[in-house]
Design an enzyme around this catalytic site. Structure first.
Site, PDB file in Angstrom:
ATOM      1  N   GLU A 277     -59.877  22.059 -85.419  1.00 15.08           N
ATOM      2  CA  GLU A 277     -60.647  23.313 -85.432  1.00 15.08           C
ATOM      3  C   GLU A 277     -61.325  23.486 -86.785  1.00 15.08           C
ATOM      4  O   GLU A 277     -62.464  23.952 -86.868  1.00 15.08           O
ATOM      5  CB  GLU A 277     -59.717  24.515 -85.158  1.00 15.08           C
TER       6      GLU A 277
ATOM      7  N   HIS B 246     -55.371  26.828 -82.562  1.00 15.36           N
ATOM      8  CA  HIS B 246     -55.530  25.519 -83.226  1.00 15.36           C
ATOM      9  C   HIS B 246     -54.283  25.218 -84.050  1.00 15.36           C
ATOM     10  O   HIS B 246     -53.696  26.098 -84.672  1.00 15.36           O
ATOM     11  CB  HIS B 246     -56.826  25.436 -84.026  1.00 15.36           C
TER      12      HIS B 246
ATOM     13  N   ASP C 108     -52.710  30.154 -91.110  1.00 21.86           N
ATOM     14  CA  ASP C 108     -53.886  29.549 -90.435  1.00 21.86           C
ATOM     15  C   ASP C 108     -53.602  28.082 -90.130  1.00 21.86           C
ATOM     16  O   ASP C 108     -53.837  27.231 -90.959  1.00 21.86           O
ATOM     17  CB  ASP C 108     -55.103  29.693 -91.343  1.00 21.86           C
TER      18      ASP C 108
ATOM     19  N   ASP D 222     -55.800  32.818 -83.532  1.00 23.44           N
ATOM     20  CA  ASP D 222     -56.033  32.069 -84.768  1.00 23.44           C
ATOM     21  C   ASP D 222     -55.786  33.048 -85.906  1.00 23.44           C
ATOM     22  O   ASP D 222     -56.613  33.917 -86.169  1.00 23.44           O
ATOM     23  CB  ASP D 222     -57.475  31.546 -84.763  1.00 23.44           C
TER      24      ASP D 222
END
Ligand code: TRP
Ligand code: ZN
Ligand code: CA
Length: 447
Positions: A180, A134, A146, A209
Site C-alpha cells: 500500500e 494494508h 500504520d 488504515d
C-alpha cells in the site's frame, strides 16, 4: 420380526382407539397425499449481538508484528523479510480458525508482493462483505499504527466471527494488502484481477488504515451512506463524537474498490494532520500536535498507540461486520409444522412422506436442526424414518428394529448445516415388516 398374537391384538385395539379419538385421522388415512398444512408463523427475528473485541488480543497481534519487525531489520516493508513474516503470522491464525485463505502474489519494484485473502465459509456467495487493511509498513519503521493497527483489528474481528460460529447472511471476506505504501499496489492488483462477475458480488468494502493513533481522532469515511451510518450508529452508542474523514480521500486501499464502483467505507484515527483545539476539546489528547507524530517514522512502534482508540475502533469494526453482514441470520427457533395425518401402508409398500415448505429463512439450516416426530403406530420397530432435505439428501432419524412399543413420539437433532433452509423438507417413513400399521400424526422442523 416376531410378535406374539396377544401383542398383535393389543396393537389392533390401539390403532382403533387412535382412529376413534383422533378426529382428523379418517380424512388423513383416505388422503395420504394431502397438501401440507400452512407453516406456523415465524418467531421474531433476532440479529446476533456484535461482540466486544478483546483489546488484549488486538494488542497481542501488534506485539507479534513489532517482534517481527525487530527481528527483520526494523520494518515490515514490501519486499522485505518482515513483510512475508507478517503475512505468515496472520495466515496461520486464520487457517487455525477455519478460514479459507488465499495468498495472492504480485510483483512491484522488482520484488514479490503478497495479498492475503480469507473467506469465512457460508453466507450468500452473491453478496460479499469485505473488510481490508494494508499489512505493509514503510521502510523507515515497524508500522504499528500504520497499519499494524487496522491489520490486527480486522484479524481479531475475523477470529471473533469464528469464535461466534457466525452464520452470516452475506459471505464474509477479509483482506490484508501488500505494498500500500508504494501506492496501493496490492489492493489495486486484487481489484484489477477480479473478474467483473466477482466484483459485482462485493456489496461493500470496509477499509481500516490507522485506527490506533496516539493522539486520536475518530474519523468515518464519507462514502457509502449505509456503511457510514453504521459506524456513526456504533460511535453514537458509546458516546464518541465522529467527524468525516478529510485527511485525503483516496489515500488508502478503498480507492481501487471505489473506482470499481463498489460501495466503500472505513475508519481512520488520523495521520500527519494537526489536531485542532476543537478536536482536542471533544476527543481529548493534544491540540497543535499531529494525530500520529510518528507517521511513517521509526518511532511508529508498539508504544505508538492509543489503547482506547484501538479498542473502540476494533469494536466498531465488529459492529459493522455483524450489522452489515449478519443482520438477518437464521433466527433461532423458527418452526414449521405439518399436522396433516398421512397413512403409512403396511409392508411391503413404498414409504410415504409428509412435506413441509420452508420459506423466509435466510441461509443454511443450523447444525442443530430439530425434528419433532409424532407417529401413531402399533409397532414402532417396523418403522424406518428419514428427514429428506430440499435437495434430496436423506438424514436417517430412526432405523427399523425389534423395538416392541407403540408410536414414535420423539425429537431428533440433525446437523443439516450443509442444506439450504428454504425449500420442501419431507419426513419419509417406510414400514419394513408386515401386520402393524399406523399414520404420521404430525411433524415439525425447527431451525
Ligand atoms: N494510507 C496512508 C498511509 O498508509 C495513511 C493515510 C493518510 C490515510 N491519510 C489517510 C488512510 C486517509 C486513510 C484515510 O500512509
Ligand atoms: Zn497506511
Ligand atoms: Ca408393519
Amino acid at each position: 420380526m416376531s410378535l406374539s398374537v396377544s401383542r398383535r391384538l393389543a396393537a389392533v385395539t390401539a390403532i382403533a382407539v387412535a382412529g376413534l379419538f383422533a378426529s382428523t385421522a379418517p380424512a388423513a388415512l383416505a388422503s395420504p397425499t394431502a397438501p401440507a398444512a400452512p407453516a406456523s408463523p415465524a418467531a421474531a427475528t433476532a440479529a446476533p449481538t456484535p461482540p466486544d473485541i478483546p483489546i488484549a488480543n488486538v494488542k497481542a497481534h501488534l506485539t507479534q508484528l513489532q517482534s517481527i519487525a525487530t527481528a527483520n531489520g526494523g520494518n515490515r516493508a514490501h519486499g522485505k523479510a518482515g513483510y512475508k513474516a507478517s503475512i505468515d503470522y496472520v495466515k496461520a491464525k486464520l487457517d487455525a480458525a477455519g478460514y479459507t485463505t488465499t495468498l495472492q502474489t504480485f510483483t512491484s519494484s522488482g520484488a514479490t508482493g503478497y495479498n492475503l485473502i480469507a473467506d469465512w465459509p457460508g453466507g450468500d456467495p452473491n453478496s460479499v462483505l469485505m473488510s481490508g487493511s494494508h499489512l505493509d509498513s514503510v521502510n523507515a519503521g515497524p508500522g504499528i499504527n500504520d497499519n499494524g493497527s487496522g491489520s490486527a483489528a480486522i484479524l481479531e474481528t475475523a477470529l471473533a466471527v469464528s469464535r461466534a460460529g457466525l452464520q452470516s447472511t452475506k459471505h464474509l471476506r477479509f483482506g490484508w494488502w501488500g505494498a500500500e505504501e508504494l501506492g496501493m499496489v496490492g489492493s489495486t492488483y486484487y481489484v484489477n484481477n477480479l473478474p467483473s462477475a466477482e466484483k459485482s458480488k462485493i456489496s461493500g468494502y470496509l477499509n481500516f488504515d490507522m485506527v490506533g493513533s496516539p493522539n486520536p481522532g475518530y474519523f468515518v469515511y464519507d462514502d457509502d451512506a449505509t456503511i457510514e451510518q453504521t459506524f456513526k450508529t456504533y460511535f453514537a452508542g458509546v458516546g464518541i463524537p465522529t467527524e468525516i474523514e478529510t485527511e485525503g480521500d483516496g489515500r488508502s486501499d478503498h480507492a481501487p474498490f471505489k473506482n470499481a464502483g463498489i460501495p466503500v467505507g472505513g475508519l481512520f484515527s488520523g495521520a500527519d494532520y494537526i489536531k485542532t483545539a476543537a478536536q482536542a476539546q471533544k476527543w481529548g489528547g493534544t491540540s497543535g500536535k499531529a494525530f500520529d507524530a510518528c507517521y511513517h517514522r521509526s518511532c511508529d512502534t508498539s508504544a505508538n498507540l492509543d489503547d482506547a482508540a484501538l479498542d473502540k475502533n476494533s469494536d466498531a469494526i465488529a459492529y459493522a461486520v455483524w450489522t452489515l453482514g449478519a443482520a438477518a441470520t437464521v433466527p433461532p427457533g423458527r418452526s414449521f409444522e405439518n399436522t396433516t395425518d398421512i397413512n403409512i401402508p403396511d409392508s411391503p409398500a413404498a414409504g410415504v412422506s409428509s412435506p413441509i415448505t420452508v420459506s423466509g429463512v435466510t441461509g443454511n439450516a443450523p447444525a442443530t436442526t430439530k425434528v419433532d416426530v409424532n407417529i401413531v403406530h402399533t409397532y414402532r420397530g417396523d418403522l424406518q424414518i428419514d428427514l429428506i432435505a430440499p435437495d434430496g439428501t436423506a438424514y436417517r432419524l430412526k432405523n427399523s428394529s425389534s423395538d416392541s412399543a407403540d408410536n414414535v413420539i420423539a425429537s431428533y437433532t440433525v446437523n443439516a448445516s450443509s442444506e439450504v433452509a428454504n425449500g420442501v423438507w419431507k419426513l419419509q417413513v417406510k414400514d419394513v415388516a408386515a401386520q402393524d400399521v399406523g399414520y404420521i400424526n404430525s411433524w415439525k422442523i425447527t431451525f
